[in-house]
Design an enzyme around this catalytic site. Structure first.
Site, PDB file in Angstrom:
ATOM      1  CG  LEU A 123      -1.986  -1.122   1.250  1.00 15.32           C
ATOM      2  CD1 LEU A 123      -2.661  -0.976   2.655  1.00 15.32           C
ATOM      3  CD2 LEU A 123      -3.047  -0.917   0.233  1.00 15.32           C
ATOM      4  CG  ASP A 124       0.031   4.437  -2.680  1.00 12.59           C
ATOM      5  OD1 ASP A 124       1.150   3.636  -3.116  1.00 12.59           O
ATOM      6  OD2 ASP A 124      -0.549   5.118  -3.307  1.00 12.59           O
ATOM      7  CG  MET A 125       4.388   6.976   3.933  1.00  7.90           C
ATOM      8  SD  MET A 125       5.507   8.048   3.882  1.00  7.90           S
ATOM      9  CE  MET A 125       4.615   9.322   3.764  1.00  7.90           C
TER      10      MET A 125
END
Length: 299
Positions: free
Chosen positions: A135-137
């Site tokens: 997942l993105d940050m």
């Protein structure tokens, strides 16, 4: 079934195959896993070590030992890891926003992987972090990690099947034309644009299914499922349609910091076949507080 072994029973219709072909074609194991297990002596038939050219016979028990010595250059760091599900093969955690999944040059520590390695070591498990999903940050939600090579291989393979489903919730600006539908638009990475992706016919096929879950004054809560898993897929698709996520500083059209400090995107649901093939897993986690606060502000 022993927890540290995977055992396959040879059926009559598979008799006569070489062990290598049996494991690859019938059991759908990767060539890398088969070769590594054979070289390290982790393959047995009826409790005896065998070579890959062995001809399998009906009723034989083919076993794969999952225990192997391995290491990973990730420093263990104490962290609050929210475990949603765990067994001998997999661990599913609820990642908090603002945390990078895996160490990079810009983020060498403080990542989810650092915390998971610490968690494993504290439990006395010599696992490495084999990420199945990322997942993105600033996206929160469920992430699967394989605790052994077999589990990771099965999950990575099955991600392309209809039985593997990743579901998200998102809060968007404006309102979709339809209550539910499918976004089928190719996503392309122009290297000159850095990490940002665009809709472009040169891109990879990208498919997102959505359904409106709630309506607000000039916003909506969507449930989305991914048919493909391109980088920033949901964010790119919705922004292109003129409905960027609240808080999306990369693809958004305005400053939403008074509402939420990151993109309002949460991976709340997972459905996937368990690596041992005995059940279909279905896991969910709660909507995080900052998205609930956002909904209250715009309602």
């Amino acid at each position: 079934m022993e927890e540290n072994k995977i055992v396959f029973k040879v059926r009559q219709e598979d008799e006569g195959l070489k062990l290598r072909a049996y494991l690859k074609k019938v059991q759908r194991l990767s060539s890398r896993l088969i070769k590594g297990a054979a070289l390290s002596g982790r393959l047995e038939i009826d409790n005896k070590r065998v070579k890959l050219n062995h001809i399998v016979k009906t009723g034989e028990s083919v076993s794969l030992n999952l225990i192997k010595e391995e290491s990973q250059n990730i420093e263990p760091e104490k962290m609050d890891i929210q475990v949603v599900y765990e067994d001998k093969d997999i661990i599913v955690v609820n990642k908090q926003p603002g945390i990078v999944v895996h160490p990079t040059r810009s983020y060498p520590n403080g990542t989810l992987a650092n915390g998971i390695i610490y968690y494993f070591r504290k439990k006395g498990e010599n696992c490495i972090v084999r990420l199945v999903s990322r997942l993105d940050m600033d996206t929160s939600g469920l992430i699967i990690v394989g605790k052994n090579q077999f589990a990771h291989m099965c999950l990575a393979r099955d991600m392309k099947s209809k039985n593997f489903q990743k579901s998200y919730i998102a809060v968007i600006h404006g309102k979709m034309d339809d209550e539910e539908g499918t976004i089928d638009l190719p996503i392309y990475r122009n290297k000159e644009a850095g990490i940002k992706r665009v809709i472009d016919e040169r891109g990879q096929k990208s498919v997102t299914h959505y359904k409106v879950m709630d309506n607000f004054k000039n916003a909506q809560l969507l449930r989305l499922t991914l048919e493909t898993g391109r980088t920033h897929q949901i964010r790119v698709h919705l922004s292109y349609l003129g409905h960027p996520l609240y808080g999306d500083s990369l693809y958004g059209l305005e400053d939403d910091s008074q509402y939420i400090k990151r993109q309002a995107l949460h991976a709340y649901g997972l459905k996937f076949p368990h690596p041992r093939g005995d059940r279909l897993m279905e896991l969910k986690c709660d909507i995080p507080q900052d998205i609930l606060d956002l909904i209250n502000k715009i309602s």
